[in-house]
Design an enzyme around this catalytic site. Structure first.
Site, PDB file in Angstrom:
ATOM      1  N   CYS A 142       6.986  28.573  76.069  1.00 21.44           N
ATOM      2  CA  CYS A 142       7.690  28.619  77.525  1.00 21.44           C
ATOM      3  C   CYS A 142       8.273  29.796  77.883  1.00 21.44           C
ATOM      4  O   CYS A 142       7.435  30.691  78.422  1.00 21.44           O
ATOM      5  CB  CYS A 142       8.989  27.686  77.330  1.00 21.44           C
ATOM      6  SG  CYS A 142       9.608  26.706  78.763  1.00 21.44           S
ATOM      7  N   HIS A 235       6.955  22.561  76.181  1.00 21.65           N
ATOM      8  CA  HIS A 235       7.678  22.541  75.009  1.00 21.65           C
ATOM      9  C   HIS A 235       6.950  21.201  74.174  1.00 21.65           C
ATOM     10  O   HIS A 235       7.729  20.243  73.885  1.00 21.65           O
ATOM     11  CB  HIS A 235       9.233  22.252  75.387  1.00 21.65           C
ATOM     12  CG  HIS A 235       9.951  23.141  75.689  1.00 21.65           C
ATOM     13  ND1 HIS A 235      10.073  24.351  74.672  1.00 21.65           N
ATOM     14  CD2 HIS A 235      10.465  23.670  76.802  1.00 21.65           C
ATOM     15  CE1 HIS A 235      10.926  25.240  75.156  1.00 21.65           C
ATOM     16  NE2 HIS A 235      11.198  24.944  76.701  1.00 21.65           N
ATOM     17  N   GLU A 237       6.655  21.111  71.217  1.00 21.93           N
ATOM     18  CA  GLU A 237       7.491  20.647  69.862  1.00 21.93           C
ATOM     19  C   GLU A 237       8.907  19.935  70.184  1.00 21.93           C
ATOM     20  O   GLU A 237       9.452  19.235  69.018  1.00 21.93           O
ATOM     21  CB  GLU A 237       8.265  21.906  69.266  1.00 21.93           C
ATOM     22  CG  GLU A 237       9.143  22.669  69.817  1.00 21.93           C
ATOM     23  CD  GLU A 237       9.176  23.462  71.387  1.00 21.93           C
ATOM     24  OE1 GLU A 237       9.982  23.826  71.968  1.00 21.93           O
ATOM     25  OE2 GLU A 237       7.829  23.516  71.821  1.00 21.93           O
TER      26      GLU A 237
END
Length: 306
Positions: A142, A235, A237
């Site tokens: 990011c 993102h 994750e």
């Protein structure tokens, strides 16, 4: 994958409840293998949340992974206790003479500032340069992806008219690249940002290969240096409720925020979000660890130059 972490790291108990194979130092020392050394520079304010998300993401291959957490010295964290940082994190000064198989540099909530205005920018530039000689492959997430594109390739970010917020559909652009092996033709991934590096500028940079992009969200995944640098603009994750927490936080603060796209059933925030991106996120990190870390890292990192 057994993940080797400190035995008293607070998120260890959560990982064990989720049936993720976590190994402490005492057990790992008896195994006659060299674990993959992964360094995580955690720039997010809620560091324990990010620890949990990334450790989950790294837990899906048979490799043994030894994780080290790094924090910057030139910034004082306001959302994570000093005792936690002192116990579980190290600084660049302490780690700069070491070599690592892989590294992840997280995003940070500073994207609306100019890079040079960020108090740890000089330190981050030094760390990014250091990765070229001390890390086999680095993932920039990011804001860190935007920072790396700016630092290495002079590609500038620009503000968006509204926050890129929610789950967006992406298409795979180059299926022959091992990093996207096993991906579907189209897939969902989370984004949460106020700025972007225009994808036209990235396409014009001959050193960068775009691997996945979105008509709405622009770049999602790219790489350079045959995988030495990997840029993830979203993102992957994030867990099920991360976007929900960000949305309700901003709503409670009276900040301008729209319902995250493609996230709640019927766009109703009272509904539990569906987890629709975890398989591709796991696949991304598994491919990275296997093809760009494990397969190319020498057994003796210190006896072999990068």
């Amino acid at each position: 994958m057994p993940i080797k972490i400190q035995s008293d790291l607070p998120v260890k108990e959560i990982l064990e409840r989720e049936n993720i194979f976590v190994m402490d130092e005492k057990r790992a020392i008896h195994q006659d293998i060299r674990p993959i050394q992964i360094l995580i520079l955690n720039l997010m304010p809620l560091k324990e949340d990010t620890e949990l998300q990334l450790l989950r993401s790294l837990s899906n291959t048979p490799l043994q992974v030894d994780v080290t957490f790094m924090t910057v010295e030139s910034h004082e964290s306001k959302n994570t206790s000093l005792s936690h940082l002192n116990k579980f994190y190290q600084t660049f000064s302490e780690l700069k003479d070491m070599k690592f198989d892989g590294m992840i540099i997280t995003g940070a909530p500073v994207e609306q500032m100019e890079f040079e205005e960020v108090d740890y920018w000089k330190e981050l530039e030094m760390i990014m340069d250091w990765t070229d000689s001390h890390v086999t492959s680095t993932i920039f997430l990011c804001w860190a992806a935007q920072a790396a594109l700016y630092h290495f390739y002079h590609l500038k970010k620009k503000p968006l008219e509204k926050k890129m917020f929610g789950l967006f559909w992406h298409k795979v652009m180059n299926r022959k690249i091992p990093l996207v092996r096993g991906f579907d033709d189209v897939f969902l991934a989370p984004h949460s940002r106020h700025t972007e590096v225009p994808i036209e500028d990235i396409r014009a940079c001959k050193e960068i290969t775009i691997l996945a992009e979105s008509e709405e969200a622009g770049l999602f995944l790219a790489m350079a240096g045959e995988g030495r640098r990997i840029f993830v603009m979203g993102h992957p994750e994030y867990d099920r409720i991360t976007l929900d927490g960000e949305y309700k936080r901003d709503m409670n603060k009276g900040l301008p925020i729209e319902i995250p796209e493609n996230y709640y059933r019927n766009d109703d925030p009272s509904n539990k979000p569906l987890l629709t991106w975890r398989a591709h996120a796991n696949n991304l990190y598994t491919n990275w660890l296997n093809y760009y870390v494990y397969q190319v890292t020498p057994y003796d990192m210190y006896g072999t130059p990068f």
